[in-house]
Motif scaffolding. Structure first.
Motif, PDB file in Angstrom:
ATOM      1  N   HIS A 163       0.826  -1.207   0.000  1.00 54.23           N
ATOM      2  CA  HIS A 163       0.000   0.000   0.000  1.00 54.23           C
ATOM      3  C   HIS A 163       0.858   1.253   0.000  1.00 54.23           C
ATOM      4  O   HIS A 163       0.540   2.238  -0.661  1.00 54.23           O
ATOM      5  N   ARG A 208      -4.446  -0.506  -3.001  1.00 53.69           N
ATOM      6  CA  ARG A 208      -4.044  -1.402  -4.094  1.00 53.69           C
ATOM      7  C   ARG A 208      -4.282  -2.848  -3.668  1.00 53.69           C
ATOM      8  O   ARG A 208      -3.838  -3.279  -2.614  1.00 53.69           O
ATOM      9  N   ILE A 225      -0.589  -2.211 -12.144  1.00 50.98           N
ATOM     10  CA  ILE A 225      -0.577  -0.768 -11.925  1.00 50.98           C
ATOM     11  C   ILE A 225      -0.849  -0.012 -13.218  1.00 50.98           C
ATOM     12  O   ILE A 225      -1.083   1.186 -13.186  1.00 50.98           O
TER      13      ILE A 225
END
Ligand code: DAH
Length: 344
Positions: free
Chosen positions: A239, A246, A269
């Protein structure tokens, strides 16, 4: 009646004209020598005053001295004027044009690997992990046997190795041998360390594999270290590294030095999980390997596995940088091409 006063008048006029005409310090000095020097014309006139009738001498002498005073003052003024002019000329010549565009100064910057290493170390330091520096040149025992990877074990194929000319001495293929060194140093105290460093592998250099790269190893040992703590700690790291919220997942895996072992993935990502070239349409990116320290490894470090437990993990900073920036070729990292390096 003497001629001296007339002579003085014309001499003074000539001297004044010469002073005015002198264009620089050298010319001015020549004028001074000619008229005011010890062998100059004024001195000659002054000397001739001595030959005068004593009655005439005081008045003529006074005239001569006054003329000398005036000429000396005129000389000083002229000298000042010439110096001021020279200064003004120098200033004008050196004057900077502030409207010209500046010359760019090339700025150095940190290598992308240094940047990511510092970021990773900072995150772990914030979570209470110390940095432990281990060595690049290792013994075969530390790099393999003590990590539960015996000779001829098929798992050795994972680490193609650079051996040195000294028997049993090699370049570490991963940062994991530092685990044994840290444990032997700290035992029986609890441990929370990360071990950043360069690793070496005897491999074909391609876009996906280099013969040298960094790893950051982590190790926590204590009386009640659990798998839950491993997961919580790594999620917390993810995180901080990839942004709060995430998603991460753990997949079962195998490493000889951990049991059980896992790999941690983060939601891609780039595409956020919908599938793209970066995650090869899986929606996930593999970030690190981890697990509970194998009892045999704890024992090799000096800890009683019946009392102590631990977790460990290992990640590749170059790989993380590649994922973050969509870099497709790991060879850029050591090619020293400024066009690459200047982008970070
Ligand atoms: N040493 C492993 C490698 O080079 C990475 C690794 C995996 C380290 C799991 C660990 C671990 O500490 O628990 O591929």
């Amino acid at each position: 009646m003497t001629d001296i006063p007339r002579e003085l008048t014309s001499l003074e006029a000539a001297a004044q004209a010469a002073l005015e005409a002198a264009a620089d310090a050298t010319a001015l000095e020549q004028v001074r020598v000619r008229y005011l020097g010890r062998k100059g014309s004024l001195a000659a006139v002054l000397r001739s005053v001595a030959d005068l009738d004593p009655a005439e001498r005081p008045a003529v002498g006074k005239l001569a001295n006054e003329a000398k005073q005036r000429l000396e003052t005129a000389l000083a003024l002229r000298r000042e004027a010439l110096e001021a002019a020279a200064r003004a000329a120098a200033l004008a010549a050196e004057r900077a044009d502030v409207t010209l565009p500046g010359r760019p100064i090339p700025m150095g910057r940190l290598h992308p690997s240094t940047q990511i290493l510092r970021r990773i170390c900072q995150i772990w330091a914030d979570m209470g992990f110390q940095i432990y520096r281990s060595r690049d040149v290792e013994t075969e025992a530390m790099n393999f046997e003590l990590l539960n990877i015996p000779a001829h074990h098929p798992a050795r194929d994972m680490w193609d190795t650079f051996y040195t000319t000294v028997d049993g001495v090699l370049l570490r293929t991963h940062t994991s041998p530092g685990q044994i060194r840290a444990m032997r140093e700290y035992c029986p105290e609890p441990i929370r360390v990360i071990l950043p460093g360069m690793c070496y592998r005897y491999e074909q250099i391609t876009a996906r594999s280099e013969i040298q790269f960094h790893q950051v190893e982590g190790l926590a040992v204590g009386r009640h270290v659990t798998m839950t703590e491993l997961k919580g700690t790594l999620v917390s790291f993810a995180h901080r590294m990839f942004g709060a919220g995430r998603r991460v997942r753990f997949r079962a895996s195998h490493f000889p030095f951990t049991e059980p072992s896992a790999e941690m993935d983060v939601k891609c990502i780039l595409c956020g999980g919908t599938g793209c070239f970066l995650c090869k349409q899986t929606g996930w990116l593999e970030i690190l390997g981890c697990g509970m320290v194998h009892p045999a490894v704890l024992q090799n470090g000096g800890y009683d596995p019946a009392v102590f437990s631990g977790f460990a993990f290992g990640m590749g900073p170059e790989r993380i940088t590649m994922l973050r920036h969509g870099i497709e070729d790991i060879r850029y990292f050591w090619a020293n091409d400024l066009r690459f390096l200047e982008q970070f």
